[in-house]
Design a protein around this motif. Structure first.
Motif, PDB file in Angstrom:
ATOM      1  N   ILE A 120      78.590 120.953  68.825  1.00  0.00           N
ATOM      2  CA  ILE A 120      79.992 120.715  68.449  1.00  0.00           C
ATOM      3  C   ILE A 120      80.079 119.539  67.485  1.00  0.00           C
ATOM      4  O   ILE A 120      80.851 119.563  66.521  1.00  0.00           O
ATOM      5  CB  ILE A 120      80.853 120.459  69.710  1.00  0.00           C
ATOM      6  CG1 ILE A 120      80.816 121.661  70.654  1.00  0.00           C
ATOM      7  CG2 ILE A 120      82.294 120.131  69.303  1.00  0.00           C
ATOM      8  CD1 ILE A 120      81.284 122.964  70.062  1.00  0.00           C
ATOM      9  N   LYS A 121      79.289 118.504  67.731  1.00  0.00           N
ATOM     10  CA  LYS A 121      79.264 117.348  66.818  1.00  0.00           C
ATOM     11  C   LYS A 121      78.803 117.763  65.429  1.00  0.00           C
ATOM     12  O   LYS A 121      79.350 117.312  64.413  1.00  0.00           O
ATOM     13  CB  LYS A 121      78.339 116.267  67.388  1.00  0.00           C
ATOM     14  CG  LYS A 121      78.156 115.068  66.463  1.00  0.00           C
ATOM     15  CD  LYS A 121      79.470 114.349  66.186  1.00  0.00           C
ATOM     16  CE  LYS A 121      79.255 113.107  65.326  1.00  0.00           C
ATOM     17  NZ  LYS A 121      80.526 112.411  65.011  1.00  0.00           N
ATOM     18  N   ILE A 123      79.148 120.697  64.093  1.00  0.00           N
ATOM     19  CA  ILE A 123      80.250 121.447  63.482  1.00  0.00           C
ATOM     20  C   ILE A 123      81.269 120.477  62.883  1.00  0.00           C
ATOM     21  O   ILE A 123      81.766 120.678  61.774  1.00  0.00           O
ATOM     22  CB  ILE A 123      80.917 122.377  64.514  1.00  0.00           C
ATOM     23  CG1 ILE A 123      79.956 123.502  64.908  1.00  0.00           C
ATOM     24  CG2 ILE A 123      82.217 122.964  63.954  1.00  0.00           C
ATOM     25  CD1 ILE A 123      80.460 124.375  66.042  1.00  0.00           C
ATOM     26  N   LYS A 124      81.577 119.416  63.629  1.00  0.00           N
ATOM     27  CA  LYS A 124      82.531 118.418  63.129  1.00  0.00           C
ATOM     28  C   LYS A 124      82.026 117.782  61.840  1.00  0.00           C
ATOM     29  O   LYS A 124      82.792 117.550  60.896  1.00  0.00           O
ATOM     30  CB  LYS A 124      82.765 117.338  64.184  1.00  0.00           C
ATOM     31  CG  LYS A 124      83.765 116.271  63.739  1.00  0.00           C
ATOM     32  CD  LYS A 124      84.040 115.246  64.827  1.00  0.00           C
ATOM     33  CE  LYS A 124      85.099 114.252  64.362  1.00  0.00           C
ATOM     34  NZ  LYS A 124      85.427 113.253  65.408  1.00  0.00           N
ATOM     35  N   TYR A 131      85.927 122.978  62.731  1.00  0.00           N
ATOM     36  CA  TYR A 131      86.107 122.061  63.859  1.00  0.00           C
ATOM     37  C   TYR A 131      87.585 121.904  64.211  1.00  0.00           C
ATOM     38  O   TYR A 131      87.959 121.840  65.387  1.00  0.00           O
ATOM     39  CB  TYR A 131      85.503 120.695  63.514  1.00  0.00           C
ATOM     40  CG  TYR A 131      85.686 119.656  64.595  1.00  0.00           C
ATOM     41  CD1 TYR A 131      84.854 119.613  65.710  1.00  0.00           C
ATOM     42  CD2 TYR A 131      86.709 118.705  64.493  1.00  0.00           C
ATOM     43  CE1 TYR A 131      85.035 118.662  66.700  1.00  0.00           C
ATOM     44  CE2 TYR A 131      86.897 117.754  65.475  1.00  0.00           C
ATOM     45  CZ  TYR A 131      86.058 117.731  66.576  1.00  0.00           C
ATOM     46  OH  TYR A 131      86.247 116.790  67.573  1.00  0.00           O
ATOM     47  N   ILE A 169      84.205 113.638  70.043  1.00  0.00           N
ATOM     48  CA  ILE A 169      84.647 115.033  69.977  1.00  0.00           C
ATOM     49  C   ILE A 169      85.575 115.380  71.150  1.00  0.00           C
ATOM     50  O   ILE A 169      85.748 116.543  71.497  1.00  0.00           O
ATOM     51  CB  ILE A 169      83.438 116.003  69.957  1.00  0.00           C
ATOM     52  CG1 ILE A 169      82.476 115.718  71.120  1.00  0.00           C
ATOM     53  CG2 ILE A 169      82.698 115.916  68.621  1.00  0.00           C
ATOM     54  CD1 ILE A 169      81.318 116.690  71.229  1.00  0.00           C
TER      55      ILE A 169
END
Length: 212
Positions: A120-121, A123-124, A131, A169
């Motif tokens: 997820i990080k 993606i950010k 994101y 996140i």
């Protein structure tokens, strides 16, 4: 005597390592391995839920293959069946326009939750537009409330929460306690992705429940 295993201690132990070297075993780990070896040795028939599990029994428990049969686990199609994404999202009051990722598992290092959080990080960092559309729902804990596991799960959960804050996140991640299968069915249906980044599963029930 016919025996099947939910998971194999030695295989799980090896799967969570970054190298092939065995980590320092606790007394409980060692006792579990010995019990598993004896059960396999004295069983007339062993049921493996996948071909991979059968191979691992050969490799790590020195068992003959003749008495091992592969019978895959099943899924209750009366409970887990297709519902349209929009219908399920309306029922659960979730946004139609978000990209929803579901993770449902115990708070256990083997389940790979830290891998998902690190993804997820990334993606950010590399895909900020995507994101902005994300919503990640993490259902964790043991619905059976086994006290022997509560302390270990709480310790890992605290580690996860710290990592989420450190990686900044929090805005897209929502952590919830474990839920019953009937309600979980709807969450599978709302998802764009059901994440299952586990290091080891004898048979991944979450995967086939989600696909149902």
């Amino acid at each position: 005597l016919v025996q099947t295993f939910h998971s194999l201690g030695q295989v799980k132990n090896i799967a969570t390592l970054k190298n092939d070297k065995l980590k320092l075993l606790s007394k409980n780990d060692s006792e579990r391995f010995e019990i598993e070896k004896k059960v396999i040795e004295y069983s007339d028939k062993i049921i493996a839920t996948s071909p991979q599990e059968k191979i691992k029994k050969w490799k790590y428990y020195n068992t003959k293959g003749e008495n091992i049969s592969v019978i895959p686990a099943g899924v209750n199609l009366k409970r887990f069946s297709y519902i349209s994404t929009n219908e399920a999202r309306i029922k659960l009051n979730l946004p139609i326009d978000k990209k929803i990722i579901i993770f449902a598992a115990r708070m256990d290092e083997n389940k790979g939750l830290m891998i998902l959080i690190e993804a997820i990080k990334k993606i950010k960092t590399y895909y900020p537009d995507l994101y902005a559309k994300l919503k990640v729902l993490i259902f964790s804990g043991d619905p059976r409330k086994q006290r022997s596991k509560e302390r270990v799960e709480l310790s890992f959960k605290n580690k996860v929460i710290k990592s989420i804050k450190k990686l900044d996140i929090e805005e897209v991640i929502e952590m919830q306690p474990a839920i019953d299968q009937e309600r979980l069915h709807y969450y599978y249906c709302v998802s764009d992705i059901v994440a299952m980044p586990t290091f080891y599963e004898s048979f991944g029930l979450v995967a086939i429940e989600a696909m149902a």
